[in-house]
Design an enzyme around this catalytic site. Structure first.
Site: not given
Length: 176
Positions: A5, A38, A50, A129
């Site tokens: 994510t 998210k 988040g 990431s």
């Protein structure tokens, strides 16, 4: 690095925006979902939160963070410190694999399981990431354009999605 994510938070003027992608990745090479959300508004719509990392772990942390906010009467910093302290000291919670970004109109905070509560120097921070890509893009945009916090967050996510295989361009945004 936690994969799967990207979440970016940007504060500019009286506005703060948080954007995230919708990809849920299973293992190293399977995308299970493209439209996950998210990012949430919590505490009567006054706080953004988040996550990056394990979804189940993040939901546990969301619930705990909301409880801490209620006990702290919406004081973001106090709730963040209390969550980080409990997360770090509890043997079961310590195993949770997630990071939380939180924000209100005054500040953005990163909360981790190793006890850190970090406020960024430049009113921009990103996790996950693709976090480094989104951070670099947002920092450049905030310093060199007149775009709003929301527009910077979206553009930073678009740039991260074009580079990071664990980040897609199904972007959701929340703003205060």
């Amino acid at each position: 690095m936690i994969k799967a994510t990207t979440i970016v938070a940007v504060k500019k003027g009286d506005s703060v925006a948080m954007a995230g992608d919708g990809q849920v990745t299973f293992g190293e090479n399977t995308i299970l979902k493209h439209t996950a959300k998210k990012i949430r508004k919590i505490y009567h719509g006054k706080i953004l939160v988040g996550f990056a990392g394990s979804v189940a772990d993040a939901f546990t942390l969301y619930d705990m963070f909301e409880e801490k906010l209620d006990k702290a009467d919406g004081n973001l910093r106090k709730a963040a410190v209390e969550l980080a302290s409990e997360w770090r000291s509890d043997r079961v919670l310590r195993k949770l694999e997630a990071l939380l970004l939180t924000a209100d109109k005054e500040q953005i905070l990163l909360i981790s399981g190793s006890g850190e509560v970090i406020q960024p120097d430049h009113d921009v921070i990103a996790i996950g990431s693709g976090g480094n890509y989104a951070f670099a893009a947002a920092k450049a945009l905030i310093e060199n354009t007149d775009l709003s916090a929301r527009d910077i967050a979206v553009k930073a996510m678009e740039i991260a999605a074009a580079i990071c295989v664990y980040t897609n361009n199904n972007i959701s945004v929340e703003e205060l």
